[in-house]
Scaffold this motif. Structure first.
Motif, short mmCIF file in Angstrom:
data_model
loop_
_atom_site.label_atom_id
_atom_site.label_comp_id
_atom_site.label_asym_id
_atom_site.label_seq_id
_atom_site.Cartn_x
_atom_site.Cartn_y
_atom_site.Cartn_z
N ILE A 35 0.84 -1.21 0.00
CA ILE A 35 0.00 0.00 0.00
C ILE A 35 0.88 1.25 0.00
N GLU A 36 1.91 1.25 0.82
CA GLU A 36 2.77 2.44 0.92
C GLU A 36 3.55 2.71 -0.36
N GLN A 37 3.61 1.75 -1.27
CA GLN A 37 4.31 1.95 -2.53
C GLN A 37 3.47 2.68 -3.58
N TRP A 38 2.13 2.67 -3.41
CA TRP A 38 1.32 3.24 -4.49
C TRP A 38 0.11 4.05 -4.06
N PHE A 39 -0.39 3.88 -2.88
CA PHE A 39 -1.68 4.44 -2.52
C PHE A 39 -1.63 5.97 -2.49
N GLY A 40 -2.64 6.59 -3.04
CA GLY A 40 -2.77 8.04 -3.03
C GLY A 40 -2.39 8.67 -4.36
N PRO A 41 -2.72 9.94 -4.52
CA PRO A 41 -2.42 10.63 -5.77
C PRO A 41 -0.92 10.81 -5.99
N ALA A 46 1.84 7.60 1.05
CA ALA A 46 0.96 7.03 2.07
C ALA A 46 1.79 6.36 3.15
N GLU A 47 1.37 6.57 4.37
CA GLU A 47 1.96 5.86 5.51
C GLU A 47 0.83 5.11 6.20
N VAL A 48 0.96 3.80 6.30
CA VAL A 48 -0.07 3.00 6.95
C VAL A 48 0.12 3.11 8.46
N LEU A 49 -0.88 3.66 9.14
CA LEU A 49 -0.85 3.80 10.60
C LEU A 49 -1.55 2.63 11.27
N TRP A 59 -8.66 0.57 9.36
CA TRP A 59 -7.50 1.05 8.63
C TRP A 59 -7.41 2.55 8.83
N ARG A 60 -6.17 3.07 8.80
CA ARG A 60 -5.94 4.51 8.89
C ARG A 60 -4.61 4.80 8.21
N PHE A 61 -4.63 5.75 7.27
CA PHE A 61 -3.45 6.13 6.52
C PHE A 61 -3.19 7.62 6.69
N LYS A 62 -1.93 7.97 6.68
CA LYS A 62 -1.51 9.37 6.64
C LYS A 62 -1.01 9.63 5.23
N MET A 63 -1.53 10.66 4.59
CA MET A 63 -1.10 11.05 3.26
C MET A 63 -0.29 12.34 3.39
N SER A 64 0.95 12.31 2.86
CA SER A 64 1.82 13.48 2.94
C SER A 64 2.17 13.94 1.54
N GLN A 66 4.32 16.43 -1.23
CA GLN A 66 5.72 16.81 -1.39
C GLN A 66 6.04 18.10 -0.66
N SER A 67 5.04 18.95 -0.46
CA SER A 67 5.24 20.22 0.26
C SER A 67 5.22 20.03 1.77
N GLY A 68 4.88 18.83 2.22
CA GLY A 68 4.88 18.55 3.66
C GLY A 68 3.50 18.57 4.30
N ALA A 69 2.49 18.98 3.56
CA ALA A 69 1.13 18.97 4.10
C ALA A 69 0.68 17.53 4.27
N SER A 70 -0.11 17.28 5.31
CA SER A 70 -0.57 15.91 5.52
C SER A 70 -2.06 15.90 5.84
N SER A 71 -2.66 14.74 5.57
CA SER A 71 -4.05 14.50 5.90
C SER A 71 -4.19 13.03 6.27
N HIS A 72 -5.25 12.73 6.97
CA HIS A 72 -5.50 11.37 7.43
C HIS A 72 -6.84 10.87 6.89
N HIS A 73 -6.85 9.58 6.57
CA HIS A 73 -8.06 8.93 6.08
C HIS A 73 -8.20 7.62 6.83
N LYS A 74 -9.44 7.25 7.12
CA LYS A 74 -9.66 6.06 7.95
C LYS A 74 -10.96 5.38 7.55
#
Length: 165
Positions: A35-41, A46-49, A59-64, A66-74
């Motif tokens: 998942i961490e190899q491809w998930f997200g735009p 993606a970081e699997v939490l 499931w809960r992922f952190k999406m970061s 390139q500018s450093g902004a992050s969001s979480h999806h669950k």
């Protein structure tokens, strides 16, 4: 890669062919390292939490970006049929406009066809057209990253994937 894409007001649909077997395709969606190899735009990592692929599992992922902004999806897994089907709820924690502060539903089918697997995704119960357009972009971009990840894995001989002519 053969892509069929359609979006409605309250849902997004994708269907794409990959030259992998069912287990390999399913593992791309159910193994945290994959998942961490491809998930997200594109442009996001993606970081699997949390990821417990079983009915009722969370499931809960952190999406970061390139500018450093992050969001979480669950969400939670609603249906799990190994190598055939996954269904899970989806809520965006910071990006409330994507899910309207409620659970949406993602369903993914894995079907063997023509020496590979057709992966079909439907993301339903979206709050509005704007959310559908944003998620259309996210899933479309994510599917491109999945294709690239499967090709890289093929080069490492972990997963066999070739693009059809």
């Amino acid at each position: 890669m053969n892509r069929n894409i359609a979006s409605g007001i309250n849902e997004v649909r994708f269907s794409e062919w990959f030259a992998v077997n069912l287990h390999q395709a399913y593992r791309a969606w159910t193994d945290p390292a994959n998942i961490e190899q491809w998930f997200g735009p594109v442009g996001y990592i993606a970081e699997v939490l949390e990821m417990e692929v079983r009915v009722g599992g969370r499931w809960r992922f952190k999406m970061s970006s390139q500018s450093g902004a992050s969001s979480h999806h669950k969400g939670r897994y609603v249906s799990v049929v190994p190598n055939e089907f996954l269904s899970f709820t989806w809520e965006s924690e910071e990006d409330k406009e994507l899910t309207g502060d409620k659970e949406t539903l993602v369903s993914v089918w894995f079907e063997p066809v023509r020496g590979g697997v057709q992966i079909t995704l439907v993301h339903q119960k979206l709050p509005n057209r704007s959310a559908a357009l944003s998620l259309h972009h996210g899933w479309s971009s994510g599917f491109r990253k999945l294709d690239e990840a499967l090709q890289i894995a093929d080069e490492k001989q972990e997963i066999i994937c070739v693009k059809p002519n």
